[in-house]
Scaffold this motif. Sequence first.
Motif, short mmCIF file in Angstrom:
data_model
loop_
_atom_site.label_atom_id
_atom_site.label_comp_id
_atom_site.label_asym_id
_atom_site.label_seq_id
_atom_site.Cartn_x
_atom_site.Cartn_y
_atom_site.Cartn_z
N UNK A 117 0.13 -11.74 -1.10
CA UNK A 117 -0.51 -10.82 -0.15
C UNK A 117 0.23 -9.49 -0.04
N UNK A 118 1.57 -9.50 -0.19
CA UNK A 118 2.32 -8.25 -0.08
C UNK A 118 1.94 -7.29 -1.20
N UNK A 119 1.86 -7.80 -2.42
CA UNK A 119 1.49 -6.97 -3.56
C UNK A 119 0.08 -6.42 -3.38
N UNK A 120 -0.81 -7.27 -2.91
CA UNK A 120 -2.20 -6.84 -2.68
C UNK A 120 -2.26 -5.71 -1.66
N UNK A 121 -1.60 -5.87 -0.51
CA UNK A 121 -1.67 -4.89 0.55
C UNK A 121 -0.96 -3.59 0.17
N UNK A 122 0.15 -3.69 -0.54
CA UNK A 122 0.84 -2.46 -0.98
C UNK A 122 -0.05 -1.64 -1.90
N UNK A 123 -0.80 -2.35 -2.75
CA UNK A 123 -1.69 -1.62 -3.67
C UNK A 123 -2.79 -0.89 -2.90
N UNK A 124 -3.23 -1.46 -1.80
CA UNK A 124 -4.25 -0.78 -0.98
C UNK A 124 -3.65 0.38 -0.20
#
Length: 721
Positions: free
Chosen positions: A22-29
């Motif tokens: 989830x951290x990678x996903x949210x950072x990309x957003x």
Amino acid sequence: MTEPSQQQATVVVVARNAAKTISVCMRSLHQQNRAPSEVILVDDGSTDETVKLAIEAFPGLRVITSATRSISKNRNVGWRSASTEFVAFLDADCEAPAHWLENLLNAATRLDVAAVGGGNAPPAGQSAHYDALAIMLSSYVGSRGSLQGQIPMSEATVPHIPTLNVLYKREALERAGGFDPRFARMGEDEDFSRRLRDMGQSLVAIPDAVVVHHQRADLRSWAKNMYAYGKGRTWLIRRHPNAWSPVFLVPPLVLLVLPIYLICIAAVSLVLCIGDRKPALWLRLTALFAMTHLPYGLGQIAGLFISGDNPDARRKRRRVGMIALKNAGNKGDEAILCAVSERLEKFLSQPGNAVDPYLIAFGPSGIDTRPLPASKEARERVILDALAPASSSRAVQPLALIPDALRSLVVFSGFQGIFISGGQWLHDLSLPKHVVVCSLFAFGRLFRTRTGVFCIGVGPLQRGFSRRLTRLALGRRSLVITRDDASTKLLQDCGLNHASTAADPALLLPTSPVTASANRILISPCAWANFENLYELDQAKIDESFQNWTKLVTRLTEAGRELAMLPTMNPEDRAFAEQIVQKTGCDIECIETEELLPSQVQGHIAASSALISMRLHPVIFASNSSTPFVALNYAAKVRAFCKQAGYEDRVVELNDPCWADTVLQKLDQPTKDAVQISSIRSTQIAALNSGYQLLEQWLSGVGKTSIPAHGKGPTQCESPL
């Protein structure tokens, strides 16, 4: 449409115990070139640190807790909580490049389609498993060419966009009713894609919106997921028979020839690894293929015995299909289906009526089976798209013949009820077509599928063989209701003594107002001089019809009448109308009816001063709107309706080679008394409502139309005029 730079989008992420990704996903957003208006995390009751890590990676994140264990319900929670024109979905195990949302928004604005999405790829160089997965998914054997595994090389219309990487118009989500709760954890996105396409919407994949997908990272979890996908595929086919393809027989059949399969897949893996210059991945790729196909096949088989993964899916439902002529472009058929489906939806929405209604568009070009939505607007769009004119609608497609035949057998044996809704069916002007229709009905009856006909026209049935086939297709438990007494008598002569008469369902079609000249006369032409000429195609009769139409149009134009062409069975009626206009040299509008709803066609008639029609349903539309008309009796059904409705004096017979003169005379004659016409219409509608009551009994299984309580069946009252 708003300029691309001004478009706003909400991004929805659904997650449960996704702390690893989830951290990678949210950072990309958070790092998007084009910042989303809002990012919503719908958390499905995570027991790890998913929410905490997500907020740390994306300050200002909106979190909604929805512990439903249903991804479809949570996607609905997400998009319904958004207020923007567009809603994007990104899965919690995906990483979007900085240009992702910007490219999706630009494409959606430029193309004006329901959905735009991109491909996905495993993280490169992270592990041997992901490297082998990338090779497998890039091959047809590994992904079937689906966007789920393929990266699009160019912009293209696609049948399905996975929700792990997609942007929807909010309007499309609302019109389709969102995601179906029956698909709680698997298949919700393909179900939604199919429902959008059923309404005539387009889905487009673009090459510059590819996300990195951190999916199952080992063989065991991958195989478990493929088993779930296999079950989901069976459930999807049960809901959407159009989703069936012979290719889905391969994974289960592989289980029967396992040694041969392993040898073949090992060879395929070797070729792919050598082609990708990674021979060291050969054994891993072979194992990955096996752990894809074999669990998938087992899942497909398991899905036959398990109804679904949630109570909504496991609720026992009966599938009932309404048959209409595929791609005929017939506004009359569309009107009937719109009216019948509207009435059925009111009945089926009552508690305890667990029936899924379907439209079965059937014809020479194959079979097209689509679930009918509950929403009136969506339902009408499905009907319009399935029955829309197509150049291939009159021809058998050789390459699709076997799949369509198999699909037809599956539908007729797997549905609990199938009935023809309106139209002129069960005639032997084309004996092969009559044989096919009756044989399928008889086949369905072998599997206890209840068959029926509702408010159809019947005949001619000139052969004893044709009548016996009709008797096999429809039995004592069948629904047998026609729209006129002549059709009822013909079916009773076939041995179906419980046949009864109602009326044409289009009588209750509502009118959609349109803006048009109140002085114009509408002309709904047809090349056929009689119904039989549909199959005979006698050129001399067509030429005679053309000469009379051109004479009629010329005379009306010379008299100063304002005219417009209203073709209602396309493309042939439109082409014929354009020939008439060209021949006369008159400046006459040809109304483009292909994209109009039947209620809008009726609106054009209601807004006009008069109608001249050789087609039946424009005449019915005119009677609905009290518009004066002249009906050309090209088929017995035209006179039958006019007799029922009290308009027999408005009929012109076509056996007179100079019928155009008679039309001109009748056009200026006064119509019958409105009070008398209203009384007769009330009788017609009462008969139609009685027919609907029998249909509802048949659907619910409570009553049977074969009970001989009506003697030879109820018939319409004769017109007192």
